[in-house]
Design an enzyme around this catalytic site. Structure first.
Site, PDB file in Angstrom:
ATOM      1  N   TYR A 296       0.939  -1.326   0.305  1.00  0.00           N
ATOM      2  CA  TYR A 296      -0.265  -0.102   0.100  1.00  0.00           C
ATOM      3  C   TYR A 296       0.879   1.285  -0.136  1.00  0.00           C
ATOM      4  O   TYR A 296       1.755   1.392  -0.630  1.00  0.00           O
ATOM      5  CB  TYR A 296      -0.925  -0.100   1.123  1.00  0.00           C
ATOM      6  CG  TYR A 296      -2.058   0.887   1.052  1.00  0.00           C
ATOM      7  CD1 TYR A 296      -2.866   0.953   0.033  1.00  0.00           C
ATOM      8  CD2 TYR A 296      -2.405   1.884   1.927  1.00  0.00           C
ATOM      9  CE1 TYR A 296      -3.869   1.788  -0.165  1.00  0.00           C
ATOM     10  CE2 TYR A 296      -3.464   2.680   1.834  1.00  0.00           C
ATOM     11  CZ  TYR A 296      -4.347   2.717   0.806  1.00  0.00           C
ATOM     12  OH  TYR A 296      -5.283   3.690   0.643  1.00  0.00           O
TER      13      TYR A 296
ATOM     14  N   LYS B 246     -20.893 -19.651  -8.935  1.00  0.00           N
ATOM     15  CA  LYS B 246     -20.338 -19.506 -10.405  1.00  0.00           C
ATOM     16  C   LYS B 246     -19.026 -19.301 -10.087  1.00  0.00           C
ATOM     17  O   LYS B 246     -17.959 -19.662 -10.697  1.00  0.00           O
ATOM     18  CB  LYS B 246     -20.892 -18.549 -11.138  1.00  0.00           C
ATOM     19  CG  LYS B 246     -20.605 -18.443 -12.544  1.00  0.00           C
ATOM     20  CD  LYS B 246     -21.552 -19.428 -13.273  1.00  0.00           C
ATOM     21  CE  LYS B 246     -21.504 -19.715 -14.845  1.00  0.00           C
ATOM     22  NZ  LYS B 246     -22.423 -20.238 -15.585  1.00  0.00           N
TER      23      LYS B 246
ATOM     24  N   GLU C  59     -24.784 -13.326 -16.312  1.00  0.00           N
ATOM     25  CA  GLU C  59     -25.655 -14.752 -15.866  1.00  0.00           C
ATOM     26  C   GLU C  59     -26.839 -14.217 -15.335  1.00  0.00           C
ATOM     27  O   GLU C  59     -27.192 -13.169 -14.913  1.00  0.00           O
ATOM     28  CB  GLU C  59     -24.753 -14.969 -14.419  1.00  0.00           C
ATOM     29  CG  GLU C  59     -25.209 -16.329 -14.140  1.00  0.00           C
ATOM     30  CD  GLU C  59     -24.387 -17.647 -15.091  1.00  0.00           C
ATOM     31  OE1 GLU C  59     -24.975 -18.552 -15.101  1.00  0.00           O
ATOM     32  OE2 GLU C  59     -23.604 -17.312 -15.546  1.00  0.00           O
TER      33      GLU C  59
ATOM     34  N   ALA D 297     -37.954 -21.443 -26.779  1.00  0.00           N
ATOM     35  CA  ALA D 297     -37.302 -20.245 -27.724  1.00  0.00           C
ATOM     36  C   ALA D 297     -36.833 -19.384 -27.025  1.00  0.00           C
ATOM     37  O   ALA D 297     -37.040 -18.184 -27.342  1.00  0.00           O
ATOM     38  CB  ALA D 297     -38.554 -20.009 -28.733  1.00  0.00           C
ATOM     39  N   GLY D 298     -36.124 -19.600 -25.996  1.00  0.00           N
ATOM     40  CA  GLY D 298     -35.842 -18.555 -25.045  1.00  0.00           C
ATOM     41  C   GLY D 298     -34.057 -18.072 -25.499  1.00  0.00           C
ATOM     42  O   GLY D 298     -33.770 -18.815 -26.589  1.00  0.00           O
ATOM     43  N   ALA D 299     -33.441 -17.593 -24.760  1.00  0.00           N
ATOM     44  CA  ALA D 299     -31.991 -17.124 -25.005  1.00  0.00           C
ATOM     45  C   ALA D 299     -31.076 -18.249 -25.114  1.00  0.00           C
ATOM     46  O   ALA D 299     -30.295 -18.334 -26.218  1.00  0.00           O
ATOM     47  CB  ALA D 299     -31.325 -16.319 -23.632  1.00  0.00           C
TER      48      ALA D 299
ATOM     49  N   ASN E  87     -34.078 -28.534 -16.667  1.00  0.00           N
ATOM     50  CA  ASN E  87     -33.792 -29.179 -15.211  1.00  0.00           C
ATOM     51  C   ASN E  87     -34.876 -28.574 -14.263  1.00  0.00           C
ATOM     52  O   ASN E  87     -35.548 -27.428 -14.685  1.00  0.00           O
ATOM     53  CB  ASN E  87     -32.518 -28.320 -14.888  1.00  0.00           C
ATOM     54  CG  ASN E  87     -31.388 -29.249 -15.084  1.00  0.00           C
ATOM     55  OD1 ASN E  87     -31.413 -30.556 -15.094  1.00  0.00           O
ATOM     56  ND2 ASN E  87     -30.068 -28.742 -15.637  1.00  0.00           N
TER      57      ASN E  87
ATOM     58  N   ASN F 294     -22.741 -26.625 -18.268  1.00  0.00           N
ATOM     59  CA  ASN F 294     -22.063 -25.487 -18.954  1.00  0.00           C
ATOM     60  C   ASN F 294     -20.549 -25.354 -18.195  1.00  0.00           C
ATOM     61  O   ASN F 294     -19.618 -24.675 -18.635  1.00  0.00           O
ATOM     62  CB  ASN F 294     -22.786 -24.184 -18.685  1.00  0.00           C
ATOM     63  CG  ASN F 294     -23.704 -24.034 -19.433  1.00  0.00           C
ATOM     64  OD1 ASN F 294     -24.429 -24.923 -20.155  1.00  0.00           O
ATOM     65  ND2 ASN F 294     -24.652 -22.945 -19.409  1.00  0.00           N
TER      66      ASN F 294
END
Length: 749
Positions: free
Chosen positions: A37, A92, A134, A193-195, A285, A318
């Protein structure tokens, strides 16, 4: 307690949450704090002010990813808000660190509009090397990612879109291979038909599928051109000029079903209506669109089935993608994660699934068979090789496509990645690279053992060694076929080869040591340890491995009798290399000599020092005892003390060695250089020579089991030619590692 209660307890146990901040530099003294520092920090600050790229050299930016969410579309939970999403974002971060050694700050933003989110995330660019978006709801997530990629000079990646696309894309590549179909001709149906669905459909087109062959269904049925005005612009991209219908209509005659919707909406009849050998990715899921059992039972031909669940084969997870994609992107300082990098990741995963699976991965998944085929089209998340396959592929694609700020040397990069998973992997990479520079012929005495055959395949495939499997040729060939290993190793089958010259040579060596000519013939015909030993002795093989199915003493006896010790050696010894955190220690003798005298200890020390140098480690040796430099005087403490004197008098010894000393004196710098500042060792020892076999064996096993040390070995030193004796139950990676050591030994011959 149930899973929910267990999870609550897991998260609130002190300290709450799953992550913490740790320092990477010393902070023990006033000077340390002055450097960390004020006033020392001013110097790097001014350098960065002059050149912002210096932030990558002076700060953690280059290994720091921001996981950013507003909690508007948390998987399975919906719009729960920013604060409630924090446990997910912390999780994550855990996955980033666990699988790719990437640090994470989780950022939960209580914002809703696209403009607010874009402005806030863009303003954080100085902090991070990359941004992982996310759980942001569609269609806003498309615009947010698109704008940020345009406006920021660091990679931005919305994992909910691209993660499933890349992992299922890898599965699709292999499914097409197994069903002998053409990706460009596949009729593909999407439920949802989502993302994630839209990104996956786009990615399949990038891999070679035709947009006109993709039928997308939402909750109202097939998205047709007649419905174009009622759906958003992203769904409209996949509107087809076809009659209206529902999911059942769409699936009739289809080759591929991709489910990213809700559980239980696909029946066995719908599966039966599909084309031959259908590919079904039911990824809703926690409950898939159709269960694995129902999909498989619906038809008599091959059904390749993937889900998002870990209790079924082919889990589309993923975690197989984002940690390693970011690893590659960060390491070349990429400005973006583009289509070329995503394809490279999918292709690398597909390629890895076709390789032999390590024992440790098989054990992690309950010893279930893992072999390329309909039930294994993508690797498992716990496979450590994913890092070494995907990250380099992504990094190279970034360089080739022009979004990287720095280039990589593929071989050097692989070594850096190995180092992230532990010191032992880093050191073994050094040895294996040396082995690849000049592979040698390795006799594998237990050639019919499945592990030996798998090791031989890896040795040949990776060009580490030229394996020679000893044993029944038909049995070896059958096992290789059952394992799906396509290779043709050299096999020496005692029933098919004339062994007369080997029997003659064994008789010549042992005829005055109790063995007759007929007994020599029986030994080489019936005991592959003797056969392998003679092959090495006469030069038909450069090295030998054995011991996988034998007790150590019985496996060691034939090579000692036939090959013997080196000309400058009277004794062989067993050495383990242990790595703890960032330290490496060689422990000897742990397997051979029960009660060595001073002369033996001195010789063992020299052999072990030579071994350390093969791993590019400069040896510093300590003779261990319960005495420190004469504090206890008796026959036991005199042995290591006398061995040190012999080594100090030996002009060929060019490394520091001292003792006798206690174990903590040898490895703790404050004791060694403080209390005993007269020691020949200026740094802690990395070669520990134990006074007898009992203490050596106990010592290394305690370090391994209680200290968390990783062990490689035992490695035999002092032999006239390279021989290594495995431990019973060793895994394939242990065989490959010791074979690499044997090759390097043989190179020095």
């Amino acid at each position: 307690m149930g899973l929910d209660d267990d999870a609550r307890e897991y998260h609130r146990e002190d300290p709450p949450g799953k992550i913490e901040i740790a320092t990477t530099k010393p902070t023990n003294t006033q000077r340390d704090l002055s450097l960390a520092y004020s006033p020392g920090v001013a110097a790097p600050c001014l350098d960065i002010a002059d050149d912002e790229e210096q932030a990558y050299n002076y700060t953690a930016k280059g290994n720091l990813v921001g996981v950013v969410s507003n909690g508007s579309a948390v998987l399975g939970l919906g719009n729960i808000g920013a604060q409630a999403s924090k446990p997910v974002m912390e999780g994550k971060g855990v996955l980033f660190k666990r699988f790719a050694d990437i640090d994470v700050f989780d950022i939960e933003l209580d914002l809703e509009t696209v403009d607010e989110l874009v402005a806030s995330i863009r303003a954080m660019e100085p902090t991070f090397g990359g941004i992982n978006l996310e759980d942001i709801k569609a269609p806003e997530c498309f615009e947010i990612e698109s704008r940020l990629r345009e406006e920021m000079e660091i990679p931005v990646f919305h994992d909910d879109q691209h993660g499933t696309a890349i992992i299922s894309g890898a599965a699709l590549i292999n499914a097409v291979d197994l069903t002998d179909k053409d990706l460009s001709e596949l009729e593909i149906v999407f439920s949802g038909a989502g993302a994630s669905a839209i990104a996956t459909a786009r990615f399949y087109v990038s891999l070679g599928a035709k947009p006109e062959n993709i039928t997308m269904c939402d909750s109202s049925g097939i998205i047709t051109t007649d419905r174009a005005e009622e759906v958003n612009e992203y769904k409209r991209e996949f509107a087809q000029d076809c009659p209206d219908g529902d999911l059942a209509d769409a699936m009739a005659g289809a080759d591929v079903f991709v489910g990213l919707s809700v559980g239980g909406i696909v029946s066995q009849e719908m599966v039966r209506s599909m084309n031959d050998n259908p590919i079904i990715f039911a990824m809703a899921n926690p409950d898939p669109e159709i269960t694995y059992e129902d999909a498989k039972a619906a038809r008599e031909d091959d059904v390749i089935m993937a889900t998002g669940r870990s209790d079924y084969p082919n889990m589309v997870n993923n975690v197989l993608g984002f940690p390693f994609i970011f690893r590659g992107a960060l390491d070349v300082r990429a400005r973006d994660i583009n289509e070329e990098m995503k394809r490279a990741a999918a292709e690398a995963l597909a390629k890895l699934a076709r390789k032999d699976v390590p024992d440790a991965v098989v054990k992690a998944y309950g010893d279930q068979p893992l072999q390329y085929g309909p039930d294994y089209v993508i690797p498992k998340p716990l496979d450590p090789r994913v890092l070494f396959e995907v990250a380099p592929a992504v990094a190279e694609a970034a360089c080739d496509s022009g979004v990287a700020r720095k280039d990589i040397d593929r071989e050097a990069y692989a070594e850096r990645l190995e180092a992230r998973l532990g010191k032992s992997r880093e050191l073994m990479r050094v040895v294996l690279n040396k082995a690849k520079s000049d592979p040698k012929r390795i006799a594998l005495a237990e050639g019919t053992d499945e592990k030996m055959i798998r090791a031989a395949y890896q040795l040949q495939e990776q060009a580490i060694a030229d394996p020679i499997l000893l044993g029944d040729a038909e049995e070896i060939d059958a096992t290789a076929r059952n394992l799906g290993l396509s290779f043709e190793p050299e096999i020496v089958d005692p029933d098919r080869v004339d062994l007369t010259h080997y029997a003659d040579r064994l008789y010549e060596i042992r005829k005055r040591k109790g063995i007759t000519r007929s007994e020599s013939a029986e030994l080489v015909e019936n005991d592959t340890n003797y056969l392998g030993s003679v092959m090495v002795e006469v030069g038909d093989a450069d090295a030998m491995l054995t011991g996988l199915t034998h007790h150590y003493p019985s496996a060691l006896r034939p090579p000692l009798q036939v090959i013997g010790t080196a000309e400058d050696a009277n004794y062989a010894a067993g050495v383990y290399m242990l790595t703890i955190d960032n330290r490496v220690i060689f422990c000897a003798d742990a397997t051979v000599n029960q009660n060595p005298d001073a002369e033996m200890l001195a010789e063992i020390t020299k052999h072990t020092a030579d071994l350390a140098r093969r791993f590019n480690v400069e040896p510093r040796a300590a003779m261990l005892s319960y005495s420190n430099f004469g504090s206890v005087l008796n026959a036991g403490t005199a042995k290591p003390r006398d061995a040190v004197a012999m080594l100090h008098d030996d002009p060929t010894v060019d490394f520091p060695v001292d003792g006798e000393m206690q174990a903590d004196t040898a490895v703790v710098e404050e004791i060694l250089t403080g209390t005993y500042d007269f020691s020949e060792l200026s740094e802690p020892a990395n070669v520990l020579v134990f006074p007898n076999l009992e203490s050596g064996n106990i010592g290394y096993k305690l370090l391994q089991r209680l200290g968390g040390a990783e062990a490689i070995g035992p490695m035999l030193v002092g032999m006239n030619k390279p021989v290594h004796v495995l431990q019973r139950g060793d895994e394939v990676k242990d065989i490959v590692n010791l074979a690499g050591v044997a090759v390097v030994d043989a190179q020095a011959e």
